[in-house]
Scaffold this active site. Sequence first.
Site, PDB file in Angstrom:
ATOM      1  N   SER A  58       0.863  -1.317  -0.044  1.00 52.58           N
ATOM      2  CA  SER A  58       0.070   0.057  -0.159  1.00 52.58           C
ATOM      3  C   SER A  58       0.797   1.273   0.008  1.00 52.58           C
ATOM      4  O   SER A  58       0.400   2.251  -0.593  1.00 52.58           O
ATOM      5  CB  SER A  58      -0.788  -0.069   1.100  1.00 52.58           C
ATOM      6  N   ARG A 167     -14.999   4.454 -39.296  1.00 52.76           N
ATOM      7  CA  ARG A 167     -13.607   3.656 -38.884  1.00 52.76           C
ATOM      8  C   ARG A 167     -13.933   2.220 -38.969  1.00 52.76           C
ATOM      9  O   ARG A 167     -12.530   1.404 -38.661  1.00 52.76           O
ATOM     10  CB  ARG A 167     -13.327   4.097 -37.424  1.00 52.76           C
ATOM     11  N   ARG A 195       5.292  -7.638 -18.301  1.00 51.03           N
ATOM     12  CA  ARG A 195       5.630  -7.132 -19.729  1.00 51.03           C
ATOM     13  C   ARG A 195       6.978  -7.156 -19.923  1.00 51.03           C
ATOM     14  O   ARG A 195       7.540  -6.903 -21.079  1.00 51.03           O
ATOM     15  CB  ARG A 195       4.944  -6.106 -20.078  1.00 51.03           C
TER      16      ARG A 195
END
Length: 231
Positions: A58, A167, A195
Amino acid sequence: MSNKITVLDKGYVRLIEPMGSDLSVVNAARVSFDKESGRIDDRDKRLIQFLAREGHTSPFRHAFASFEIYAPLMVARQWFKYIVGSDHAMDGWNESSRRYITEEPTFYVPGKEEWRSAPENSKQGSGKPVDPLIGNMLMNEMENHIRKGEALYNFAIEQGICAEQARLFLPAYSLYVRWRWTASLQSICHFLNERLASDAQNEITQYAKGVYELVEPHFPESVKALVKQHE
C-alpha cells in the site's frame, strides 16, 4: 534526460509528470508510527526492500506517474487489461477516439525480418522469426490491406458517413492510438514485471522497457525493489 522514448516504427512513450518519490513511499509506511523522513537514507532503503519483499504494497500507492503512449491497438488492449483486471491499480486511462477525430490514420507494419512464427508448444505467444522472403511478402500484403482500408474509410467520410462508422473500414489491430495513463507506482511496477518477462509479447515489451527507462530515475529504490524482470 529526455522524457520521450521512441518505440517500434512510429510509436512512443512520454513521461508527462512524476508525482512523488521514494520518500513518498517511506513516509506513507512510517506514518503508522507517527514518523517522517526528510531524505532517503540507508535505513529508508532497507524499509523499501522490506515492504516489497513482505508484500506490504500500500505505501507504493502514494507515488504516481503520468504517461502519454502512442502504440498499435493490439498493444493498447493488452495494456488496458491492467486497468480492468486489478483491484489495486488506482489508474486513470483516457484514449483518443475515432468517434470524434478524423486525423490521418497511422499503422504499425512489421518489417520483413520482424514477422515471427507460431510457437511450437503453446497456443499463445510467438516463436522464431520466419524466413525474410515470407516476411517481405506479408509486409507487402499488409501494406496493400492498409491502403485499401484507408481508401474505403476516406470514401465513407466523403459520402457523409459519421466517423464512428467509417472507422470500421480501418484495419484495427495495427492502427496506432494515443492515450494517457496515470498510475500508482505499485501498478506501474506490476505492469513492468508482467511485460518485461521473457514470455511477454515482443511489441508490448518494447513499450515496457520505455516505461522502465523513464520511471526508474524518479523512483530508483522502489523500482529496484519491486521490478524483478528487468535485465
